[in-house]
Design an enzyme around this catalytic site. Structure first.
Site, PDB file in Angstrom:
ATOM      1  CG  ASP A   1     -14.503   5.205   6.610  1.00  0.00           C
ATOM      2  OD1 ASP A   1     -14.853   4.411   6.766  1.00  0.00           O
ATOM      3  OD2 ASP A   1     -12.921   5.542   6.710  1.00  0.00           O
TER       4      ASP A   1
ATOM      5  NE  ARG B   1      -4.117  -1.932   1.170  1.00  0.00           N
ATOM      6  CZ  ARG B   1      -4.869  -1.930   2.299  1.00  0.00           C
ATOM      7  NH1 ARG B   1      -4.851  -0.905   3.081  1.00  0.00           N
ATOM      8  NH2 ARG B   1      -5.750  -2.978   2.334  1.00  0.00           N
TER       9      ARG B   1
HETATM   10  C1  LIG Z   1     -14.029  -2.910   6.772  1.00  0.00           C
HETATM   11  S1  LIG Z   1     -14.666  -1.363   6.806  1.00  0.00           S
HETATM   12  C2  LIG Z   1     -16.366  -1.361   7.257  1.00  0.00           C
HETATM   13  C3  LIG Z   1     -17.178  -0.878   6.489  1.00  0.00           C
HETATM   14  C4  LIG Z   1     -18.669  -1.248   6.895  1.00  0.00           C
HETATM   15  N1  LIG Z   1     -18.879  -0.702   8.185  1.00  0.00           N
HETATM   16  C5  LIG Z   1     -19.232  -2.548   7.029  1.00  0.00           C
HETATM   17  O1  LIG Z   1     -19.210  -3.319   7.763  1.00  0.00           O
HETATM   18  O2  LIG Z   1     -19.480  -3.232   5.740  1.00  0.00           O
HETATM   19  C6  LIG Z   1     -13.859  -0.618   8.069  1.00  0.00           C
HETATM   20  C7  LIG Z   1     -13.902   1.011   7.896  1.00  0.00           C
HETATM   21  O3  LIG Z   1     -13.418   1.667   8.973  1.00  0.00           O
HETATM   22  C8  LIG Z   1     -12.676   2.670   8.845  1.00  0.00           C
HETATM   23  N2  LIG Z   1     -12.061   3.286   9.945  1.00  0.00           N
HETATM   24  C9  LIG Z   1     -10.777   2.526  10.483  1.00  0.00           C
HETATM   25  N3  LIG Z   1     -10.386   3.320  11.600  1.00  0.00           N
HETATM   26  C10 LIG Z   1     -11.413   4.323  11.664  1.00  0.00           C
HETATM   27  C11 LIG Z   1     -11.171   5.469  12.565  1.00  0.00           C
HETATM   28  N4  LIG Z   1     -10.338   5.498  13.665  1.00  0.00           N
HETATM   29  N5  LIG Z   1     -12.195   6.232  12.659  1.00  0.00           N
HETATM   30  C12 LIG Z   1     -13.221   6.342  11.564  1.00  0.00           C
HETATM   31  N6  LIG Z   1     -13.143   5.365  10.548  1.00  0.00           N
HETATM   32  C13 LIG Z   1     -12.230   4.211  10.956  1.00  0.00           C
HETATM   33  C14 LIG Z   1     -11.888   2.316   7.597  1.00  0.00           C
HETATM   34  O4  LIG Z   1     -11.411   3.562   7.013  1.00  0.00           O
HETATM   35  C15 LIG Z   1     -12.855   1.543   6.833  1.00  0.00           C
HETATM   36  O5  LIG Z   1     -13.483   2.204   5.742  1.00  0.00           O
END
Ligand SMILES: C[S@@+](CC[C@H](N)C(=O)[O-])C[C@H]1O[C@@H](n2cnc3c(N)ncnc32)[C@H](O)[C@@H]1O
Length: 285
Positions: free
Chosen positions: A150, A40
């Site tokens: 996000d 990445r």
């Molecule tokens: C695997 S995705 C989950 C998406 C959706 N909630 C689902 O379950 O399908 C995890 C998301 O969490 C976000 N994320 C990770 N750390 C975060 C933080 N500290 N604050 C806000 N979002 C965060 C990532 O950018 C990512 O888009």
């Protein structure tokens, strides 16, 4: 052809990257994520025309802009998601909102607030909007809003466009597939009524939250899975504070509330209800 992993990642640099990501986003990277980090960040380093991970970290720490800091985070988040993921949550939400609609009868009561925290490319908040508007057309006359946030600004931009490849419909029933518009060139579009319901905003769950709430329901699914136990407890505890008493929190299939469980009761598979003020006061007495 250029080797996508052309930069070697030393132990010390990997450690600095882990620390930075943890400090900024609360995300804990295990040793197993080493290859992912190389793949990445190599792209970012190449884009900046820097010679190594060491030079990149030095750059970030001394002269990188806010945009460079954001690119670092965007590159390291995992954004996997899909429409109607863990669909029992949407079944539960539909019946809960149905009940709410029966009880909130006066004009001032017709208010519904839902937060998708860690919404990635938008499939989660749009699933909420599409299922609710389809089941309850009356919601168009309600003060109904979904906040979708996000930390990753690139997924927020994609989500706000409301356009997806048709392949996203694979595995959905024809009834659900019909809720999308065809946008041509192999793409589908979220209809305007659902788009208007959702506001996308960048928000780091580790930072202070600017909104007051209360929310009737919060989806925070497959986000805390990247945090350590202490951070998970802290975030879920804060979600309990901003959720309306009696409101619901939906979390990912492999998650639990840990030390953040005090204000909740488990009511179904990965579904938690915020306890009422009276219950909390009784517990504290
Ligand atoms: C695997 S995705 C989950 C998406 C959706 N909630 C689902 O379950 O399908 C995890 C998301 O969490 C976000 N994320 C990770 N750390 C975060 C933080 N500290 N604050 C806000 N979002 C965060 C990532 O950018 C990512 O888009």
């Amino acid at each position: 052809m250029m080797d996508p992993n052309e930069f070697a990642l030393g132990e010390r640099e990997f450690e600095r990257i882990r620390e930075r990501l943890y400090d900024v986003a609360g995300i804990s990277l295990s040793d197993a994520k080493r290859t992912l980090v190389i793949a990445r960040l190599s792209k970012v380093i190449r884009g900046l025309k820097l010679p190594s991970f060491d030079a990149y970290l030095e750059f970030l720490e001394t002269q990188g802009t806010a945009a460079d800091a954001q690119d670092f985070v965007n590159a390291l988040t995992t954004n996997l998601t899909r429409f109607w993921r863990e669909e029992h949550h949407f079944t539960h939400l539909l019946s809960y909102v149905g009940e709410l609609m029966k009880s909130r009868t006066s004009v001032s009561e017709k208010r519904l607030r839902i937060w998708s925290a860690g919404c990635s490319t938008g499939q989660e908040p749009y699933t909420i909007a599409l299922s609710l508007l389809n089941a309850y057309p009356d919601l168009k006359r309600w003060d109904f809003k979904i906040l979708a946030t996000d930390i990753d600004t690139s997924v927020i931009a994609k989500a706000a466009a409301g356009l997806y490849p048709e392949g996203e419909l694979n595995g959905l029933s024809p009834e659900r597939a019909r809720l999308f518009e065809r946008a041509g060139e192999g793409r589908i579009r979220i209809p305007q009524a659902a788009m208007q319901t959702v506001s996308f905003k960048p928000l780091n769950l580790m930072a202070p939250w600017p909104m007051k709430g209360p929310f009737d329901a919060i989806f925070c699914r497959n986000v805390a899975i990247y945090f350590d136990k202490a951070t998970q407890g802290e975030v879920f505890g804060r979600l309990g504070q901003i959720l309306a008493p009696g409101g619901f929190l939906y979390i990912g299939h492999s998650e639990n509330l840990g030390t953040g469980s005090a204000g909740f009761r488990l009511v179904g598979k990965t579904i938690y209800q915020a306890r009422s003020h009276a219950e909390r006061a009784r517990d504290a007495a």
